[in-house]
Design an enzyme around this catalytic site. Sequence first.
Site, PDB file in Angstrom:
ATOM      1  N   GLN A  11       7.154  -1.324 -10.076  1.00 46.31           N
ATOM      2  CA  GLN A  11       7.465  -0.479 -11.229  1.00 46.31           C
ATOM      3  C   GLN A  11       8.873   0.095 -11.158  1.00 46.31           C
ATOM      4  O   GLN A  11       9.594   0.128 -12.160  1.00 46.31           O
ATOM      5  CB  GLN A  11       6.449   0.673 -11.321  1.00 46.31           C
ATOM      6  CG  GLN A  11       5.035   0.247 -11.628  1.00 46.31           C
ATOM      7  CD  GLN A  11       4.123   1.436 -11.815  1.00 46.31           C
ATOM      8  OE1 GLN A  11       4.167   2.121 -12.847  1.00 46.31           O
ATOM      9  NE2 GLN A  11       3.296   1.708 -10.831  1.00 46.31           N
ATOM     10  N   ILE A  12       9.279   0.563  -9.983  1.00 48.88           N
ATOM     11  CA  ILE A  12      10.602   1.186  -9.864  1.00 48.88           C
ATOM     12  C   ILE A  12      11.690   0.138 -10.007  1.00 48.88           C
ATOM     13  O   ILE A  12      12.685   0.342 -10.724  1.00 48.88           O
ATOM     14  CB  ILE A  12      10.735   1.933  -8.530  1.00 48.88           C
ATOM     15  CG1 ILE A  12       9.620   2.965  -8.376  1.00 48.88           C
ATOM     16  CG2 ILE A  12      12.096   2.619  -8.428  1.00 48.88           C
ATOM     17  CD1 ILE A  12       9.577   3.629  -7.017  1.00 48.88           C
ATOM     18  N   TYR A  62       4.857  -3.045   1.016  1.00 46.74           N
ATOM     19  CA  TYR A  62       3.437  -3.322   0.824  1.00 46.74           C
ATOM     20  C   TYR A  62       2.818  -2.099   0.177  1.00 46.74           C
ATOM     21  O   TYR A  62       2.830  -1.014   0.749  1.00 46.74           O
ATOM     22  CB  TYR A  62       2.799  -3.596   2.190  1.00 46.74           C
ATOM     23  CG  TYR A  62       1.381  -4.092   2.162  1.00 46.74           C
ATOM     24  CD1 TYR A  62       1.100  -5.443   2.274  1.00 46.74           C
ATOM     25  CD2 TYR A  62       0.313  -3.210   2.057  1.00 46.74           C
ATOM     26  CE1 TYR A  62      -0.204  -5.916   2.277  1.00 46.74           C
ATOM     27  CE2 TYR A  62      -0.995  -3.658   2.048  1.00 46.74           C
ATOM     28  CZ  TYR A  62      -1.253  -5.013   2.162  1.00 46.74           C
ATOM     29  OH  TYR A  62      -2.546  -5.461   2.164  1.00 46.74           O
ATOM     30  N   THR A  63       2.267  -2.255  -1.023  1.00 43.96           N
ATOM     31  CA  THR A  63       1.785  -1.092  -1.775  1.00 43.96           C
ATOM     32  C   THR A  63       0.288  -1.139  -2.070  1.00 43.96           C
ATOM     33  O   THR A  63      -0.226  -0.258  -2.759  1.00 43.96           O
ATOM     34  CB  THR A  63       2.533  -0.968  -3.117  1.00 43.96           C
ATOM     35  OG1 THR A  63       2.340  -2.160  -3.884  1.00 43.96           O
ATOM     36  CG2 THR A  63       4.024  -0.748  -2.885  1.00 43.96           C
ATOM     37  N   TYR A 126      -2.005   2.630   4.824  1.00 47.16           N
ATOM     38  CA  TYR A 126      -0.806   2.559   3.992  1.00 47.16           C
ATOM     39  C   TYR A 126       0.128   3.715   4.317  1.00 47.16           C
ATOM     40  O   TYR A 126       1.332   3.530   4.520  1.00 47.16           O
ATOM     41  CB  TYR A 126      -1.196   2.573   2.514  1.00 47.16           C
ATOM     42  CG  TYR A 126      -0.036   2.775   1.578  1.00 47.16           C
ATOM     43  CD1 TYR A 126       0.934   1.787   1.411  1.00 47.16           C
ATOM     44  CD2 TYR A 126       0.099   3.963   0.843  1.00 47.16           C
ATOM     45  CE1 TYR A 126       2.004   1.975   0.555  1.00 47.16           C
ATOM     46  CE2 TYR A 126       1.154   4.146  -0.024  1.00 47.16           C
ATOM     47  CZ  TYR A 126       2.102   3.163  -0.167  1.00 47.16           C
ATOM     48  OH  TYR A 126       3.172   3.349  -1.010  1.00 47.16           O
ATOM     49  N   LYS A 130       4.017   3.683   5.883  1.00 48.88           N
ATOM     50  CA  LYS A 130       5.156   4.292   5.202  1.00 48.88           C
ATOM     51  C   LYS A 130       5.806   5.379   6.053  1.00 48.88           C
ATOM     52  O   LYS A 130       7.041   5.510   6.071  1.00 48.88           O
ATOM     53  CB  LYS A 130       4.720   4.864   3.854  1.00 48.88           C
ATOM     54  CG  LYS A 130       4.304   3.818   2.831  1.00 48.88           C
ATOM     55  CD  LYS A 130       5.431   2.853   2.479  1.00 48.88           C
ATOM     56  CE  LYS A 130       6.524   3.523   1.664  1.00 48.88           C
ATOM     57  NZ  LYS A 130       7.569   2.554   1.215  1.00 48.88           N
ATOM     58  N   TRP A 151       2.111   9.217  -7.573  1.00 47.62           N
ATOM     59  CA  TRP A 151       1.411   8.859  -8.812  1.00 47.62           C
ATOM     60  C   TRP A 151       2.329   8.217  -9.858  1.00 47.62           C
ATOM     61  O   TRP A 151       2.513   8.732 -10.961  1.00 47.62           O
ATOM     62  CB  TRP A 151       0.741  10.098  -9.398  1.00 47.62           C
ATOM     63  CG  TRP A 151      -0.479  10.568  -8.658  1.00 47.62           C
ATOM     64  CD1 TRP A 151      -0.825  10.288  -7.374  1.00 47.62           C
ATOM     65  CD2 TRP A 151      -1.509  11.422  -9.170  1.00 47.62           C
ATOM     66  NE1 TRP A 151      -1.999  10.917  -7.046  1.00 47.62           N
ATOM     67  CE2 TRP A 151      -2.443  11.624  -8.140  1.00 47.62           C
ATOM     68  CE3 TRP A 151      -1.724  12.061 -10.391  1.00 47.62           C
ATOM     69  CZ2 TRP A 151      -3.580  12.410  -8.295  1.00 47.62           C
ATOM     70  CZ3 TRP A 151      -2.850  12.848 -10.550  1.00 47.62           C
ATOM     71  CH2 TRP A 151      -3.772  13.009  -9.517  1.00 47.62           C
TER      72      TRP A 151
END
Length: 298
Positions: A11-12, A62-63, A126, A130, A151
Amino acid sequence: MRLLIAGWQGQIARAFVEIAPARKEVSACALGRPALDICEVRTIERALSENRPDIIINTAGYTAVDEAENDPLRALAMNRDGARLLAMAAAERRVPIIHLSTVNVFDGAKTSPYVEDDQTAPANHYGVSKLQGEAAVRDVNPRHVILRTSWLFSPFGSNFVKTILSNARAGNPIRVVTDQIGSPTYAPDLASAIIDVAVRAHQAQIDGDDRLWGTYHIANGGEAVSWHDFAQEICKAANAPSALAALAPITTADYPTRAPRLRNAALDTSRFSETWGIDLRDWRQALDVCLARLSKPS
């Protein structure tokens, strides 16, 4: 000023691709696999040599939060080891790096929004990956800006706003948790703010000013909200009264997931605002913009 964005599908990254051409002070290139694989030194070296960036922005990683519970080594390979390789290559060229991180480095037990100095304690794999990625970036490149966010939503890819809209249009029952809160963040607003950060960081690099480097929290303005209340706002703003009426509140216990979710994913962005002089608009205003875009025929 030349920006190299690692990642091009998230998205970013997609927000950068859309926004950057209108920003005349920057020239941006977004690269993902196979052209730029942050886990492969060869592709990193080639991308940096060919593009000669002044600032690197790392959106790659990796999200898949739930999948990370079953494949923690892959999450670490991308979010820790890949972040380290990219930051190290940048440091060798004396290039600053802006690294995207997450509220998931915390455990969600705090009762107020998280500040940068709060104790980290990830609740899922996750978050562990990070957090270790943050540490790797700090270790190898002193010229770093680590941005934790929360979010994400946007017109791109898969996200909560699009899921709620899809179910509303299909007339499906919508059950959403009420006991998890967070700070909704509109990816295009985030990308625009990061470009502003990059411009100042580049000048700081030129001036030898080390005061800006560090870790910050960034999210849209407005009070923290639960997923259920966020869904209500989506249905209201989308003028979907039937979906609003069908929206049912549930608890975290009613919606089990492989990865534990944070009860509190709210971020205090005061340090970011005070340091960079940037405030993102209220998330409700950003939601209106997002929904207006999603309502247009594709």
